[in-house]
Scaffold this active site. Structure first.
Site, PDB file in Angstrom:
ATOM      1  CG  HIS A  24      66.376  22.952  32.156  1.00 19.82           C
ATOM      2  ND1 HIS A  24      65.076  22.775  31.845  1.00 19.82           N
ATOM      3  CD2 HIS A  24      67.064  22.533  30.787  1.00 19.82           C
ATOM      4  CE1 HIS A  24      64.886  22.026  30.319  1.00 19.82           C
ATOM      5  NE2 HIS A  24      66.232  21.970  29.932  1.00 19.82           N
ATOM      6  CD  GLU A  64      62.595  20.025  30.963  1.00 17.03           C
ATOM      7  OE1 GLU A  64      63.554  19.271  31.748  1.00 17.03           O
ATOM      8  OE2 GLU A  64      62.681  19.988  29.684  1.00 17.03           O
ATOM      9  N   GLY A 106      62.219  19.436  23.416  1.00 17.24           N
ATOM     10  CA  GLY A 106      61.645  17.874  23.533  1.00 17.24           C
ATOM     11  C   GLY A 106      60.396  17.722  22.735  1.00 17.24           C
ATOM     12  CB  SER A 146      64.207  19.844  19.066  1.00 19.47           C
ATOM     13  OG  SER A 146      63.110  19.566  19.931  1.00 19.47           O
TER      14      SER A 146
HETATM   15  P1  PGA Z   1      65.892  18.472  24.149  1.00 21.52           P
HETATM   16  O1  PGA Z   1      66.132  19.241  25.456  1.00 21.52           O
HETATM   17  O2  PGA Z   1      67.210  18.395  23.492  1.00 21.52           O
HETATM   18  O3  PGA Z   1      65.246  16.979  24.425  1.00 21.52           O
HETATM   19  O4  PGA Z   1      64.713  19.335  23.367  1.00 21.52           O
HETATM   20  C1  PGA Z   1      67.156  20.338  25.649  1.00 21.52           C
HETATM   21  C2  PGA Z   1      67.114  20.538  27.120  1.00 21.52           C
HETATM   22  O5  PGA Z   1      65.924  20.665  27.785  1.00 21.52           O
HETATM   23  O6  PGA Z   1      67.965  20.876  27.676  1.00 21.52           O
END
Ligand code: PGA
Length: 244
Positions: A95, A97, A171, A204
């Site tokens: 991911h 992140e 996000g 999103s």
């Molecule tokens: P989000 O995150 O739907 O809040 O944009 C998606 C993700 O990071 O898997």
């Protein structure tokens, strides 16, 4: 060619305490026999409790990361075997992140995916460009390189799912145009080692835009962050996928 079964995957990230299991229970009750696969990836602390809460239901469970080793002196890490032991059948890997916060490289993602396979888990491998890369017109170069280096040898439709998640869409409430998603998915699909591998879009996705995203050919479902935390929101996305 076999039909690819669609999948709605929820990534709870670092959200959720015991009380949040009610959302998972509500989702489970709303979809006793879903027309698509449903996956919830809660924080590791909730996995075994969620497994108990959903026992016998149709929702699959996944972790959000795993270590490349089965066990060892790696304080704070969780192995694929441990996730499987706690009730997971899937694990999100690479991911953005994790790549950004922990400096994970695609080679490390591939090693984790090997470990996931050895533990019998399906790897949900994420790729996606940053805003800077997007603005520089490098999207296709970035995602194809990430795909090439993150996929372990032997990746196939049974053990691997790919999620295309533009970092700038996560996000933020911003999503690429359908044409942009379609272009990236077409390029990624052409590079998959197995045509049966499912290709998800993430970033999103919400109840309002899900139907238009699922209408794009080559989108086999979604990886959903914020909108997966509430059964009502995620349920609407699952329904849109069922109807697509
Ligand atoms: P989000 O995150 O739907 O809040 O944009 C998606 C993700 O990071 O898997």
């Amino acid at each position: 060619m076999p039909q690819r079964r669609k999948i709605a995957a929820g990534n709870w990230k670092m959200h959720g305490l015991g009380a949040s299991l009610d959302e998972a229970r509500a989702l489970c009750a709303a979809f006793p026999k879903p027309g698509v696969d449903i996956l919830l990836c809660p924080p590791a602390t909730l996995l075994s409790r969620m497994r108990d809460a959903l026992d016998g239901g149709a929702i699959a469970l996944g972790g959000q990361d795993c270590h490349a080793s089965e066990s060892g002196a790696h304080t704070g890490d969780v192995s694929a075997l441990m996730l499987a032991d706690a009730g997971a059948s899937h694990v999100i890997l690479g991911h953005s992140e994790r790549r950004a916060d922990h400096g994970e490289t695609s080679a490390q993602v591939a090693a984790k995916a090997q470990a996931a396979r050895a533990a019998g888990l399906v790897a949900v491998i994420c790729v996606g460009e940053t805003l800077q890369e997007h603005d520089a017109g490098r999207t296709l170069d970035v995602v194809t390189a990430q795909l090439a280096h993150s996929l372990p040898a032997g990746a196939n439709a049974t053990n691997t799912i790919i999620a295309y998640e533009p970092v700038w869409a996560i996000g933020t409430g911003r999503t690429p145009t359908p044409e942009q998603i379609s272009e990236v998915h077409t390029v990624l699909r052409a590079r998959l080692p197995d045509p049966g591998i499912r290709l998800l879009y993430g970033g999103s996705v919400n109840a309002a835009n899900a139907a238009s995203i699922f209408a794009i050919s080559d989108v086999d479902g979604a990886l959903v962050g914020g909108a997966s935390l509430k059964a009502q929101d995620f349920g609407a996305i699952v329904r849109a996928l069922e109807d697509s």
